[in-house]
Write an enzyme that holds these catalytic residues in place. Sequence first.
Site, PDB file in Angstrom:
ATOM      1  N   HIS A   1       0.836  -1.205   0.000  1.00 16.42           N
ATOM      2  CA  HIS A   1       0.000   0.000   0.000  1.00 16.42           C
ATOM      3  C   HIS A   1       0.865   1.246   0.000  1.00 16.42           C
ATOM      4  O   HIS A   1       1.879   1.312   0.689  1.00 16.42           O
ATOM      5  CB  HIS A   1      -0.962   0.038   1.199  1.00 16.42           C
ATOM      6  CG  HIS A   1      -0.292  -0.194   2.525  1.00 16.42           C
ATOM      7  ND1 HIS A   1       0.072  -1.455   2.950  1.00 16.42           N
ATOM      8  CD2 HIS A   1       0.086   0.650   3.496  1.00 16.42           C
ATOM      9  CE1 HIS A   1       0.647  -1.370   4.139  1.00 16.42           C
ATOM     10  NE2 HIS A   1       0.685  -0.099   4.493  1.00 16.42           N
TER      11      HIS A   1
ATOM     12  N   HIS B   1       1.054   5.215   0.925  1.00 16.69           N
ATOM     13  CA  HIS B   1       0.438   6.210   1.818  1.00 16.69           C
ATOM     14  C   HIS B   1       0.465   7.584   1.151  1.00 16.69           C
ATOM     15  O   HIS B   1       1.493   7.985   0.600  1.00 16.69           O
ATOM     16  CB  HIS B   1       1.254   6.359   3.110  1.00 16.69           C
ATOM     17  CG  HIS B   1       1.247   5.180   4.023  1.00 16.69           C
ATOM     18  ND1 HIS B   1       0.516   5.146   5.186  1.00 16.69           N
ATOM     19  CD2 HIS B   1       1.914   3.997   3.969  1.00 16.69           C
ATOM     20  CE1 HIS B   1       0.739   3.995   5.817  1.00 16.69           C
ATOM     21  NE2 HIS B   1       1.582   3.282   5.098  1.00 16.69           N
TER      22      HIS B   1
HETATM   23  P1  AMP Z   1       2.012   0.217   7.298  1.00 13.50           P
HETATM   24  O1  AMP Z   1       2.717   0.411   8.605  1.00 13.50           O
HETATM   25  O2  AMP Z   1       2.696   0.935   6.155  1.00 13.50           O
HETATM   26  O3  AMP Z   1       1.748  -1.250   7.022  1.00 13.50           O
HETATM   27  O4  AMP Z   1       0.628   0.947   7.444  1.00 13.50           O
HETATM   28  C1  AMP Z   1      -0.569   0.276   7.714  1.00 13.50           C
HETATM   29  C2  AMP Z   1      -1.631   1.350   7.812  1.00 13.50           C
HETATM   30  O5  AMP Z   1      -2.884   0.706   7.741  1.00 13.50           O
HETATM   31  C3  AMP Z   1      -1.592   2.139   9.116  1.00 13.50           C
HETATM   32  O6  AMP Z   1      -1.444   3.517   8.814  1.00 13.50           O
HETATM   33  C4  AMP Z   1      -2.941   1.823   9.759  1.00 13.50           C
HETATM   34  O7  AMP Z   1      -3.497   2.931  10.422  1.00 13.50           O
HETATM   35  C5  AMP Z   1      -3.778   1.413   8.553  1.00 13.50           C
HETATM   36  N1  AMP Z   1      -4.886   0.516   8.836  1.00 13.50           N
HETATM   37  C6  AMP Z   1      -4.836  -0.638   9.557  1.00 13.50           C
HETATM   38  N2  AMP Z   1      -6.062  -1.224   9.584  1.00 13.50           N
HETATM   39  C7  AMP Z   1      -6.876  -0.436   8.831  1.00 13.50           C
HETATM   40  C8  AMP Z   1      -8.259  -0.491   8.454  1.00 13.50           C
HETATM   41  N3  AMP Z   1      -9.052  -1.485   8.846  1.00 13.50           N
HETATM   42  N4  AMP Z   1      -8.762   0.498   7.679  1.00 13.50           N
HETATM   43  C9  AMP Z   1      -7.973   1.495   7.269  1.00 13.50           C
HETATM   44  N5  AMP Z   1      -6.669   1.610   7.579  1.00 13.50           N
HETATM   45  C10 AMP Z   1      -6.122   0.665   8.362  1.00 13.50           C
END
Ligand code: AMP
Length: 142
Positions: free
Chosen positions: A100, A102
């Site tokens: 993903h 950001h």
């Molecule tokens: P990363 O550390 O790059 O894997 O970021 C994962 C991101 O996913 C974090 O910013 C979380 O806040 C976000 N996240 C986790 N669960 C959900 C969810 N159910 N809906 C939306 N965002 C999420």
Amino acid sequence: MSENCIFCQIVAGDIPGRTVYEDDTVLAFLDANPLSPGHTLVIPKAHHERLNDTPADVAGEVMSTLHELVPAVEAAVDAPASTVAFNNGEEAGQEVPHVHGHIVPRFEDDGGRPIHALVTDRPDLSDDELDAIESDIVAEQA
Ligand code: AMP
Ligand code: ZN
């Protein structure tokens, strides 16, 4: 779809997400724990763990969606800038193992830091070491 993957569950509609863009290949939705207003995640609908595992055409669709969404997200929250980044792998801070990108809108004096602040101890690489890294990266693509 990967069992137990929270982003695959959002794609499947099994858990809710605040969708801001969707097509056959890509989904973008608001981060549930935003670093700033408008913090958005852009994912391929198919489960790929890291950029390294993502087919080139799918990665291209993710990038073109980021390109479309960055100005829309910034305009929506009146942000003059944004940090756009991937945590690519666990050691880089990736918590959700479904690739993903950001989009984090940034504001003057928001207290956030640039990508240059990722590490506190920068390596002191010699010219020879930099030359070797350069040629190794070129060789890896052959
Ligand atoms: P990363 O550390 O790059 O894997 O970021 C994962 C991101 O996913 C974090 O910013 C979380 O806040 C976000 N996240 C986790 N669960 C959900 C969810 N159910 N809906 C939306 N965002 C999420
Ligand atoms: Zn997944």
